[in-house]
Design a protein around this motif. Structure first.
Motif, short mmCIF file in Angstrom:
data_model
loop_
_atom_site.label_atom_id
_atom_site.label_comp_id
_atom_site.label_asym_id
_atom_site.label_seq_id
_atom_site.Cartn_x
_atom_site.Cartn_y
_atom_site.Cartn_z
N VAL A 1 6.19 4.67 -8.34
CA VAL A 1 6.03 3.22 -8.29
C VAL A 1 7.27 2.66 -7.59
O VAL A 1 8.37 2.71 -8.13
N ASP A 2 7.08 2.17 -6.37
CA ASP A 2 8.19 1.58 -5.61
C ASP A 2 8.50 0.17 -6.10
O ASP A 2 9.65 -0.24 -6.12
N ARG A 3 7.46 -0.55 -6.44
CA ARG A 3 7.65 -1.94 -6.85
C ARG A 3 6.52 -2.37 -7.78
O ARG A 3 5.38 -1.99 -7.57
N ARG A 4 6.86 -3.16 -8.78
CA ARG A 4 5.88 -3.73 -9.69
C ARG A 4 6.10 -5.22 -9.74
O ARG A 4 7.22 -5.68 -9.95
N ALA B 1 0.71 -6.00 -9.99
CA ALA B 1 0.42 -5.39 -8.70
C ALA B 1 1.52 -4.37 -8.45
O ALA B 1 2.69 -4.64 -8.70
N TYR B 2 1.14 -3.20 -7.95
CA TYR B 2 2.07 -2.10 -7.75
C TYR B 2 2.04 -1.63 -6.30
O TYR B 2 0.96 -1.48 -5.73
N GLY C 1 0.13 7.19 2.93
CA GLY C 1 1.23 7.56 2.04
C GLY C 1 1.65 6.45 1.10
O GLY C 1 2.50 6.66 0.25
N ALA C 2 1.05 5.27 1.26
CA ALA C 2 1.39 4.14 0.40
C ALA C 2 0.11 3.44 -0.04
O ALA C 2 -0.89 3.42 0.68
#
Length: 196
Positions: free
Chosen positions: A164-167, A191-192, A104-105
């Motif tokens: 996108v949870d984090r970039r 990086a994502y 899931g990630a």
């Protein structure tokens, strides 16, 4: 460990089951195991890199990530990693969908072909860019899809429907950078952490 792989490792976290697609020599998986307690499996198509990873103690299988990911069951890992590899695949959108099926990630890192230095070199020299982020000449590179960070984010969110949870923006050597201003112009890569 390469600076961009440190960023990827930070996005993964501790004690995760990790599938690393295009794992190369297994450097990331070795470090994830020893420093973050992760259990990982690498995948690569290059026989020499597979042998090197095995010699480092990495669990690895040799298969084509464009064609053979159906061999993994749904939700069989916590995180799937695609580090500096998406641009070298034949069907990036299909690969992202497979990643999110398997876990899931996902963590995806890419060079930014729209970085100002690449643009400037193309404009002034009329030649395809060669830089620390893109070290090979156009005829030697495995990269077949040239995208900007904005293009990639649209693929992830609009085309594939993921979040996108984090970039984390990267500089030319792959270290995190605090870009002020238009990141698509000023960051050499990113990086994502993405979620289904």
């Amino acid at each position: 460990m390469r600076p961009d792989l440190k960023v990827v490792a930070d996005l993964i976290g501790r004690d995760k089951r990790v599938l690393d697609l295009g794992c190369g020599d297994g450097e990331l998986l070795v470090n994830l195991h020893h420093r973050q307690g992760c259990d990982g499996l690498g995948v690569d198509v290059d026989p020499d890199r597979v042998v090197t990873a095995i010699a480092r103690g990495v669990s690895i299988i040799e298969l084509d990530i464009d064609e053979q990911l159906d061999e993994f069951t749904d939700d069989s890992f916590d995180v799937v990693v695609l580090s500096q590899t998406l641009q070298a695949t034949r069907r990036p959108a299909a690969l992202l969908r497979q990643m999110m099926r398997i876990a899931g990630a996902g963590v995806v890192s890419v060079p930014n072909f729209a970085w100002w230095r690449h643009r400037f070199g193309l404009l002034t020299r009329g030649r395809m860019p060669v830089s620390p982020a893109l070290p090979l000449s156009w005829f030697d590179t495995p990269n077949i899809h040239l995208s900007s960070l904005t293009d990639l984010e649209a693929l992830i969110t609009t085309e594939c429907g993921f979040t996108v949870d984090r970039r984390v923006l990267l500089d030319a050597d792959g270290s995190p950078t605090r870009v002020r201003g238009p990141y698509n112009l000023l960051a050499a890569g990113a990086a994502y952490l993405i979620r289904a």
